[in-house]
Structure formats: structure tokens, C-alpha cells
Design a protein around this motif. Sequence first.
Motif, short mmCIF file in Angstrom:
data_model
loop_
_atom_site.label_atom_id
_atom_site.label_comp_id
_atom_site.label_asym_id
_atom_site.label_seq_id
_atom_site.Cartn_x
_atom_site.Cartn_y
_atom_site.Cartn_z
N PHE A 147 0.84 -1.20 0.00
CA PHE A 147 0.00 0.00 0.00
C PHE A 147 0.87 1.25 0.00
O PHE A 147 1.98 1.24 0.52
CB PHE A 147 -0.89 0.04 1.25
N ILE A 148 0.33 2.33 -0.55
CA ILE A 148 1.00 3.63 -0.56
C ILE A 148 0.07 4.64 0.11
O ILE A 148 -1.13 4.68 -0.18
CB ILE A 148 1.29 4.11 -2.00
N VAL A 149 0.62 5.44 1.02
CA VAL A 149 -0.13 6.51 1.67
C VAL A 149 0.63 7.81 1.42
O VAL A 149 1.83 7.90 1.73
CB VAL A 149 -0.27 6.26 3.19
N ASP A 150 -0.02 8.81 0.85
CA ASP A 150 0.60 10.11 0.58
C ASP A 150 0.36 11.04 1.76
O ASP A 150 -0.79 11.19 2.21
CB ASP A 150 0.02 10.73 -0.68
N VAL A 151 1.43 11.64 2.29
CA VAL A 151 1.29 12.59 3.41
C VAL A 151 2.28 13.74 3.25
O VAL A 151 3.33 13.58 2.63
CB VAL A 151 1.54 11.92 4.79
N TYR A 152 1.93 14.89 3.80
CA TYR A 152 2.86 16.01 3.97
C TYR A 152 3.41 15.89 5.39
O TYR A 152 2.64 15.70 6.34
CB TYR A 152 2.15 17.36 3.84
N GLN B 246 10.77 12.16 8.39
CA GLN B 246 10.37 10.79 8.13
C GLN B 246 9.53 10.21 9.27
O GLN B 246 8.54 9.53 9.04
CB GLN B 246 11.60 9.91 7.90
N LYS B 247 9.92 10.48 10.52
CA LYS B 247 9.18 9.96 11.66
C LYS B 247 7.73 10.47 11.64
O LYS B 247 6.79 9.70 11.83
CB LYS B 247 9.86 10.33 12.97
N GLN B 248 7.58 11.76 11.42
CA GLN B 248 6.24 12.33 11.36
C GLN B 248 5.46 11.74 10.18
O GLN B 248 4.27 11.45 10.30
CB GLN B 248 6.31 13.85 11.23
N ALA B 249 6.13 11.52 9.06
CA ALA B 249 5.48 10.92 7.89
C ALA B 249 4.94 9.53 8.22
O ALA B 249 3.81 9.19 7.86
CB ALA B 249 6.45 10.85 6.72
N GLU B 250 5.73 8.73 8.96
CA GLU B 250 5.28 7.39 9.34
C GLU B 250 4.07 7.46 10.27
O GLU B 250 3.12 6.69 10.12
CB GLU B 250 6.42 6.62 10.01
N GLU B 251 4.09 8.38 11.22
CA GLU B 251 2.98 8.53 12.16
C GLU B 251 1.70 8.96 11.44
O GLU B 251 0.63 8.39 11.64
CB GLU B 251 3.34 9.54 13.25
N GLY C 89 0.33 6.20 9.22
CA GLY C 89 -0.35 5.17 10.01
C GLY C 89 -1.78 5.56 10.32
O GLY C 89 -2.70 4.75 10.22
N LYS C 90 -1.99 6.83 10.67
CA LYS C 90 -3.34 7.32 10.96
C LYS C 90 -4.22 7.29 9.71
O LYS C 90 -5.38 6.89 9.76
CB LYS C 90 -3.29 8.73 11.53
N ARG C 91 -3.66 7.72 8.60
CA ARG C 91 -4.44 7.74 7.35
C ARG C 91 -4.72 6.32 6.86
O ARG C 91 -5.79 6.04 6.34
CB ARG C 91 -3.71 8.55 6.29
N ASP D 171 -5.08 3.64 8.77
CA ASP D 171 -6.15 3.11 9.63
C ASP D 171 -7.51 3.64 9.22
O ASP D 171 -8.53 2.97 9.40
CB ASP D 171 -5.87 3.45 11.10
N ALA D 172 -7.53 4.83 8.67
CA ALA D 172 -8.79 5.45 8.23
C ALA D 172 -9.20 4.97 6.82
O ALA D 172 -10.24 5.35 6.31
CB ALA D 172 -8.66 6.97 8.24
N GLY D 173 -8.35 4.15 6.19
CA GLY D 173 -8.68 3.63 4.86
C GLY D 173 -8.29 4.55 3.73
O GLY D 173 -8.74 4.38 2.60
N ASP D 174 -7.42 5.52 4.02
CA ASP D 174 -7.00 6.50 3.01
C ASP D 174 -5.65 6.08 2.42
O ASP D 174 -4.61 6.55 2.84
CB ASP D 174 -6.91 7.88 3.65
N TYR D 175 -5.69 5.13 1.46
CA TYR D 175 -4.45 4.62 0.88
C TYR D 175 -4.72 4.12 -0.53
O TYR D 175 -5.87 3.99 -0.95
CB TYR D 175 -3.88 3.49 1.73
N GLN D 176 -3.62 3.82 -1.24
CA GLN D 176 -3.70 3.23 -2.58
C GLN D 176 -3.02 1.87 -2.51
O GLN D 176 -1.94 1.74 -1.95
CB GLN D 176 -2.97 4.08 -3.60
N GLU D 177 -3.67 0.86 -3.10
CA GLU D 177 -3.05 -0.46 -3.17
C GLU D 177 -2.31 -0.53 -4.50
O GLU D 177 -2.83 -0.12 -5.52
CB GLU D 177 -4.12 -1.55 -3.11
N ILE D 178 -1.07 -1.01 -4.45
CA ILE D 178 -0.29 -1.13 -5.69
C ILE D 178 0.13 -2.57 -5.90
O ILE D 178 0.38 -3.31 -4.95
CB ILE D 178 0.94 -0.21 -5.70
#
Length: 70
Positions: free
Chosen positions: A20-25, A29-34, A37-39, A41-48
Motif C-alpha cells: 500500500f502507498i499513503v501520501d502525506v505532507y 520521516q518519523k512524522q510521515a510514518e505517524e 499510520g493514521k491515514r 487506519d482510516a482507509g485512506d491509501y492506494q493499493e499497488i
Amino acid sequence: MKKKIGKRKYKVEYKQTETFIVDVYANNQKQAEELAGKRFDAGDYQEIGDCEVVVNHVYDVTNTEDPFCP
């Protein structure tokens, strides 16, 4: 149910891996991982890609009381 003579009971465990890929601002890197993870869990991702499915374990349950439903 009658026991089939000469046949053994097996349970086959499969392992499925998905990517899966999750796009975040984020500021780092640590903040990006956190945040990802939240997004996620909310189902906001792309399956590749395709799922990879492999046999993980095979269990012989012939002489056990393990529930069996072929």
C-alpha cells in the motif's frame, strides 16, 4: 461423519502480502510514518501491485480433535 481410510487431515495456512502507498505532507520521516499510520487506519491509501500469496505452513491434524470442515 465417517473417517476416510487412508486419507489424512491437513490444514494449509496461506500468507498474503499486499503493498500500500499513503501520501502525506510531513516535516520529517518519523512524522510521515505517524501520519501515514493514521491515514492508513482510516482507509485512506492506494493499493499497488498484485497480492503475493504463499503457503506458510501445512499442519497434519489427522489424530487431533482439531475442528475440521473440508
